[in-house]
Scaffold this active site. Structure first.
Site, PDB file in Angstrom:
ATOM      1  N   GLU A  23       0.835  -1.207   0.000  1.00  0.00           N
ATOM      2  CA  GLU A  23       0.000   0.000   0.000  1.00  0.00           C
ATOM      3  C   GLU A  23       0.872   1.260   0.000  1.00  0.00           C
ATOM      4  OE1 GLU A  23      -3.224  -0.192   2.886  1.00  0.00           O
ATOM      5  OE2 GLU A  23      -4.085  -1.899   1.859  1.00  0.00           O
ATOM      6  N   GLU A  68      -4.887  -8.611  -0.567  1.00  0.00           N
ATOM      7  CA  GLU A  68      -5.691  -8.353   0.643  1.00  0.00           C
ATOM      8  C   GLU A  68      -7.145  -8.226   0.215  1.00  0.00           C
ATOM      9  OE1 GLU A  68      -4.466  -5.312   3.431  1.00  0.00           O
ATOM     10  OE2 GLU A  68      -2.348  -5.793   3.123  1.00  0.00           O
TER      11      GLU A  68
HETATM   12  O1  AHR Z   1      -5.298  -6.025   6.850  1.00  0.00           O
HETATM   13  C1  AHR Z   1      -5.230  -4.873   7.628  1.00  0.00           C
HETATM   14  C2  AHR Z   1      -4.580  -3.711   6.909  1.00  0.00           C
HETATM   15  O2  AHR Z   1      -5.371  -3.300   5.834  1.00  0.00           O
HETATM   16  C3  AHR Z   1      -3.238  -3.978   6.288  1.00  0.00           C
HETATM   17  O3  AHR Z   1      -2.194  -3.866   7.178  1.00  0.00           O
HETATM   18  C4  AHR Z   1      -3.151  -2.919   5.240  1.00  0.00           C
HETATM   19  O4  AHR Z   1      -2.317  -3.289   4.170  1.00  0.00           O
HETATM   20  C5  AHR Z   1      -4.590  -2.690   4.856  1.00  0.00           C
HETATM   21  O5  AHR Z   1      -4.899  -1.340   4.794  1.00  0.00           O
END
Ligand code: AHR
Length: 489
Positions: A175, A297
């Site tokens: 991110e 994610e």
């Molecule tokens: O999964 C929780 C968080 O969500 C992670 O650390 C991040 O990459 C995302 O914003």
């Protein structure tokens, strides 16, 4: 009861389902690593090298193919050298993203690679780009993978590991448009190019380099990445998307109305638009499909459970989550030409977890059971699968049924979710180009709020389900709020 016709063409391959589509993610966040996965060798909880035996067995049960670590946002503050060597001498740090707690670094590179060996999955390491250095990441790769004589290989040997590990998946930051450095894509693309140049393939190890991709519908990020990244230096870009209709009012994981259920399903179904749009952009620059889309994610995100640390993101997991998981996994199968990996957030005790733990107790969530139902897709060829459909509810452009099919070694697996809360679905399915003589089905179904907890760990679980062949067609009834896996051979 509504009736639907379905059609599967076993000879019409639309993509190859890499096992990694069924991947997972474990961050140094709340009780995911500590307590959830790692309890230390002196713990009374049965463990192997400090890793919980019940967690290892559960991960093995669903054939976990890959595990992403150490973050998440944590990755861009993590300095791997703090997590090697004698544990008592390891440097402690503040986990600034997740509750400001002290991270003692007792779970580091050796512990993670051992976990992956015990589970039998590929390790996926995300490097620190936001606050680290090129040298630091370059040395991490050398430490893990180099077999010869070098400073990092010698350091690894001094820490008790003679032979290098195999490391395929390497993320260059996380991110980086947000917690990983707040960069613009034009800037990150160059940073990526620089970092990846110094992450080498040592001793026969071949890295699969993953660039930070877009957040949700940031088409510009994907466009700029594709303009600037070279397929010889980049294997994939990573999309992140969480199903959250309203960031300000996420709502309870277990108490919700029908409308709130529909809102989450609609939000999860948006994944289809994301896959289509990002894929279309990628297609323009890379029609040969050399750069993959990974979704490293994804999952649901609710308010934390009452009384738990707000920074630990601990939430329960109901049949609602099982429904969104099956919808999403069916989408990944259907988009498997471009989508080559996906990682649910997260494996234990965080967000849409597979497993919840409390001391020595462990609970498998409805989402875990979905991964169990879908595991037969791993390594199969996704094939054409079409179903008649109906709207899930008024005012939402979401269909009631979600499905996908794959063929592996002559066996066809169909996974179908009936997302309706009230309507049964009777399916009559033509299966072309497969000699079928045997059919069996397993189902996960319960009232939508149902969940497993430490007092009732088996409330939601997989059971056999009737399915029949009628004049060569598959005949099956899907109850409301259900996920079914059918095996045809
Ligand atoms: O999964 C929780 C968080 O969500 C992670 O650390 C991040 O990459 C995302 O914003």
């Amino acid at each position: 009861m509504k009736q639907f016709r379905m059609l599967i063409n076993a000879a019409d391959t639309i993509g190859h389902i890499e096992p990694e589509i069924y991947g997972h993610f474990a961050e140094h966040l709340g009780r995911c690593i500590y307590q959830g996965i790692y309890v230390g060798e002196d713990s009374p909880i049965p463990n192997t090298y400090g890793i919980r035996n019940d967690v290892i067995a559960a991960f093995r049960q669903i054939h976990m193919p890959v595990l992403r670590w150490p973050g998440g946002c944590f990755a861009d503050e993590y300095h791997w050298k703090d997590g090697i060597g004698e544990k008592s001498a390891r440097r402690k740090m503040i986990n600034t993203n997740w509750g400001g707690v002290t991270e003692d670094n007792s779970f580091g590179t050796h512990e993670f690679m051992t976990l992956c060996e015990l589970v039998g999955c590929e390790p996926y390491i995300t490097g620190n780009v936001g606050s680290g250095t090129v040298q630091e990441l370059s040395e991490w790769v050398e430490y893990v993978t180099f077999d010869g004589v070098s400073p990092m290989a010698e350091l690894r040997r001094a820490n008790g590991r003679e032979k290098p590990w195999r490391l395929k998946y390497l993320g260059i930051g996380n991110e980086n448009w947000g917690c990983g450095g707040n960069m613009r894509p034009e800037y990150y693309a160059d940073v990526y190019r620089r970092y990846q140049s110094f992450c080498k393939n040592y001793s026969g190890n071949q890295l699969y380099r993953i660039a930070c991709g877009p957040s949700c519908g940031d088409w510009h990020w994907t466009e700029v990445m594709m303009q600037n990244l070279n397929p010889t230096q980049t294997d994939a870009i990573a999309l992140h998307f969480y199903s959250i209709p309203d960031w300000e009012h996420k709502g309870s994981a277990t108490e919700f109305t029908d409308d709130e259920y529909y809102a989450i399903v609609e939000s999860a179904a948006y994944m289809e638009t994301l896959l289509q749009m990002h894929t279309q952009i990628m297609e323009r620059y890379d029609p040969e499909n050399r750069i993959a889309l990974v979704v490293d994610e994804w999952g649901t995100w609710y308010d934390v459970e009452l009384g738990t640390h707000p920074g630990f993101l601990y939430q329960q997991n109901t049949m609602r989550d099982a429904m969104t998981a099956s919808l999403t996994l069916n989408l990944f199968n259907r988009h498997s030409r471009r989508v080559k990996m996906a990682n649910l957030a997260q494996a234990v005790n965080v967000l849409q977890a597979l497993l919840l733990t409390e001391g020595e107790k462990l609970v498998k969530t409805p989402t875990f059971h979905v991964f169990d139902l879908f595991k037969a897709h791993q390594g199969g060829d996704a094939v054409y699968c079409f179903t008649e459909n109906a709207p899930l509810c008024e005012g939402k452009n979401v269909p009631m049924l979600s499905c996908s099919a794959s063929v592996k070694d002559g066996v066809l697996t169909l996974t179908a979710a009936n997302l309706s809360l009230h309507e049964e679905a009777e399916i009559l399915c033509d299966v072309c180009n497969l000699d079928v003589s045997d059919v069996s089905a397993r189902i996960l179904t319960q009232e939508v709020h149902a969940h497993n907890d430490f007092d009732a760990p088996e409330r939601v679980t997989i059971v056999p389900h009737p399915a029949a062949l009628q004049n060569g067609k598959l005949h099956i009834t899907l109850p409301p709020c259900s996920v079914t896996a059918v095996t045809l051979k």
